[in-house]
Design an enzyme around this catalytic site. Structure first.
Site, PDB file in Angstrom:
ATOM      1  N   HIS A   1      -8.290  -1.117   5.529  1.00 20.43           N
ATOM      2  CA  HIS A   1      -8.639  -2.421   6.091  1.00 20.43           C
ATOM      3  C   HIS A   1      -9.181  -3.315   4.969  1.00 20.43           C
ATOM      4  O   HIS A   1      -9.999  -2.863   4.164  1.00 20.43           O
ATOM      5  CB  HIS A   1      -9.697  -2.251   7.199  1.00 20.43           C
ATOM      6  CG  HIS A   1     -10.058  -3.550   7.837  1.00 20.43           C
ATOM      7  ND1 HIS A   1      -9.211  -4.210   8.702  1.00 20.43           N
ATOM      8  CD2 HIS A   1     -11.163  -4.337   7.718  1.00 20.43           C
ATOM      9  CE1 HIS A   1      -9.780  -5.341   9.081  1.00 20.43           C
ATOM     10  NE2 HIS A   1     -10.964  -5.440   8.505  1.00 20.43           N
TER      11      HIS A   1
ATOM     12  N   ARG B   1      -0.427  -2.643  14.687  1.00 23.27           N
ATOM     13  CA  ARG B   1      -0.589  -2.237  16.094  1.00 23.27           C
ATOM     14  C   ARG B   1      -1.779  -1.319  16.214  1.00 23.27           C
ATOM     15  O   ARG B   1      -2.017  -0.484  15.334  1.00 23.27           O
ATOM     16  CB  ARG B   1       0.650  -1.470  16.571  1.00 23.27           C
ATOM     17  CG  ARG B   1       1.925  -2.223  16.408  1.00 23.27           C
ATOM     18  CD  ARG B   1       2.015  -3.350  17.409  1.00 23.27           C
ATOM     19  NE  ARG B   1       3.189  -4.173  17.155  1.00 23.27           N
ATOM     20  CZ  ARG B   1       3.514  -5.234  17.879  1.00 23.27           C
ATOM     21  NH1 ARG B   1       2.753  -5.605  18.896  1.00 23.27           N
ATOM     22  NH2 ARG B   1       4.577  -5.926  17.582  1.00 23.27           N
TER      23      ARG B   1
ATOM     24  N   ASN C   1       0.832  -1.213   0.000  1.00 23.98           N
ATOM     25  CA  ASN C   1       0.000   0.000   0.000  1.00 23.98           C
ATOM     26  C   ASN C   1       0.865   1.261   0.000  1.00 23.98           C
ATOM     27  O   ASN C   1       0.536   2.239  -0.673  1.00 23.98           O
ATOM     28  CB  ASN C   1      -0.970   0.005   1.191  1.00 23.98           C
ATOM     29  CG  ASN C   1      -2.221  -0.803   0.890  1.00 23.98           C
ATOM     30  OD1 ASN C   1      -3.064  -0.389   0.091  1.00 23.98           O
ATOM     31  ND2 ASN C   1      -2.328  -1.975   1.504  1.00 23.98           N
TER      32      ASN C   1
ATOM     33  N   GLY D   1     -11.299   2.524  18.708  1.00 23.46           N
ATOM     34  CA  GLY D   1     -11.719   1.129  18.525  1.00 23.46           C
ATOM     35  C   GLY D   1     -10.874   0.424  17.476  1.00 23.46           C
ATOM     36  O   GLY D   1      -9.986   1.021  16.866  1.00 23.46           O
TER      37      GLY D   1
ATOM     38  N   LEU E   1      -3.513   1.853  17.810  1.00 23.43           N
ATOM     39  CA  LEU E   1      -3.093   3.116  18.429  1.00 23.43           C
ATOM     40  C   LEU E   1      -4.210   3.608  19.353  1.00 23.43           C
ATOM     41  O   LEU E   1      -5.378   3.612  18.960  1.00 23.43           O
ATOM     42  CB  LEU E   1      -2.798   4.158  17.350  1.00 23.43           C
ATOM     43  CG  LEU E   1      -1.592   3.839  16.461  1.00 23.43           C
ATOM     44  CD1 LEU E   1      -1.495   4.818  15.303  1.00 23.43           C
ATOM     45  CD2 LEU E   1      -0.288   3.843  17.271  1.00 23.43           C
TER      46      LEU E   1
ATOM     47  N   ASP F   1     -10.778  -0.797  13.975  1.00 22.55           N
ATOM     48  CA  ASP F   1     -11.415  -0.670  12.657  1.00 22.55           C
ATOM     49  C   ASP F   1     -12.847  -0.146  12.748  1.00 22.55           C
ATOM     50  O   ASP F   1     -13.735  -0.599  12.015  1.00 22.55           O
ATOM     51  CB  ASP F   1     -11.387  -2.028  11.905  1.00 22.55           C
ATOM     52  CG  ASP F   1      -9.970  -2.551  11.746  1.00 22.55           C
ATOM     53  OD1 ASP F   1      -9.068  -1.739  11.475  1.00 22.55           O
ATOM     54  OD2 ASP F   1      -9.753  -3.765  11.904  1.00 22.55           O
TER      55      ASP F   1
HETATM   56  C1  GRF Z   1      -3.258  -4.946   3.767  1.00 16.29           C
HETATM   57  O1  GRF Z   1      -4.115  -6.006   3.430  1.00 16.29           O
HETATM   58  C2  GRF Z   1      -3.982  -3.928   4.610  1.00 16.29           C
HETATM   59  O2  GRF Z   1      -5.324  -3.801   4.273  1.00 16.29           O
HETATM   60  C3  GRF Z   1      -3.849  -4.513   5.991  1.00 16.29           C
HETATM   61  O3  GRF Z   1      -2.560  -5.061   6.024  1.00 16.29           O
HETATM   62  C4  GRF Z   1      -2.143  -5.408   4.705  1.00 16.29           C
HETATM   63  C5  GRF Z   1      -0.867  -4.667   4.453  1.00 16.29           C
HETATM   64  O4  GRF Z   1      -0.281  -4.968   3.231  1.00 16.29           O
HETATM   65  N1  GRF Z   1      -4.115  -3.509   6.990  1.00 16.29           N
HETATM   66  P1  GRF Z   1       0.932  -4.097   2.672  1.00 16.29           P
HETATM   67  O5  GRF Z   1       2.017  -4.119   3.739  1.00 16.29           O
HETATM   68  O6  GRF Z   1       0.433  -2.724   2.367  1.00 16.29           O
HETATM   69  O7  GRF Z   1       1.359  -4.836   1.437  1.00 16.29           O
END
Ligand code: GRF
Length: 221
Positions: free
Chosen positions: A110, A92, A13, A144, A94, A146
């Site tokens: 997410h 983690r 990402n 919370g 926060l 997500d």
């Molecule tokens: C992704 O599926 C994201 O939605 C989740 O953790 C994964 C991270 O993947 N929170 P990357 O490290 O961005 O490849």
């Protein structure tokens, strides 16, 4: 807008965000620093190779002291003047300490259509439950897990024969499309948060888009 990205793993990402920056799709976005809680995170190299400084704040060093971990993160960001914290695979939670320092200034991606399937093990749980639509959500972070206000979501079908790998890959492609879009809206000041509701200023969807639906399995086949 000065950005920090928090990662724990491979950083795909993060890569999608930096691709968007390099394509000129994130005008005004300044990626100042990447922070990982784990030394071995692939995201650290991914960041450095693309000119973004990367730091490790090992969660393990703080044992049960979550507050100390969060205070250290705040301290590490201080010199960069960070205005938005982007969680991208940061494993983690926060809490209040960090979120008070960056009110409504922390976002997350997410791999599920929230509020369904928060937390870990999303894809296996979706397959076990037998949902027909899966997807991804970019959202603000609240204390919370997500549960924060939704900015954008994208859906994909769950196909016969899917396993965790196939489904997570399909969802990841949606993550890589929606997260840069969410960040672009945030950076350009187009995101309005009222209570739980997020509105995107000057959104002008076409009649086709407002009438669109994604139904799976397809009707009449
Ligand atoms: C992704 O599926 C994201 O939605 C989740 O953790 C994964 C991270 O993947 N929170 P990357 O490290 O961005 O490849």
């Amino acid at each position: 807008m000065k950005l920090a990205v928090f990662c724990s793993g491979r950083g795909s990402n993060l890569g999608a965000l930096l691709d968007a920056r390099d394509k000129g799709a994130l005008p005004g976005a300044e990626f100042q620093v990447v922070v990982s809680d784990a030394k071995g995170a692939g995201a650290l190299n991914a960041a450095r190779e693309r000119g973004v400084p990367a730091l490790v704040v090992p969660r393990s060093a703080f044992h049960a002291n979550q507050d100390g971990f969060e205070r250290r993160l705040i301290e590490v960001l201080e010199p960069y003047g960070i205005e938005l914290v982007i969680l991208a695979g940061f494993q983690r939670v926060l809490g209040e300490t960090f979120l008070k320092a960056y009110p409504q200034r922390v976002v997350n991606i997410h791999p599920a259509l929230l509020p369904s399937f928060p937390g870990h093990m999303v894809w296996g749980n979706e397959l076990e439950y037998g949902v027909k639509l899966a997807g991804a959500t970019a959202h603000f972070v609240d204390p919370g897990v997500d549960t924060g206000p939704v900015i954008i979501q994208g859906a994909v079908p769950v196909l016969p024969g899917d396993d965790v790998e196939a489904l997570s890959e399909r969802i990841l492609k949606v993550e890589h499309r929606i997260y840069p879009q969410a960040v672009a809206w945030l950076v350009s000041g187009r995101v309005e948060l009222k209570g739980r509701t997020v509105a995107i200023k000057d959104l002008d969807p076409s009649p086709e888009e407002t009438g669109a639906s994604f139904i799976w399995p397809p009707l009449g086949k």
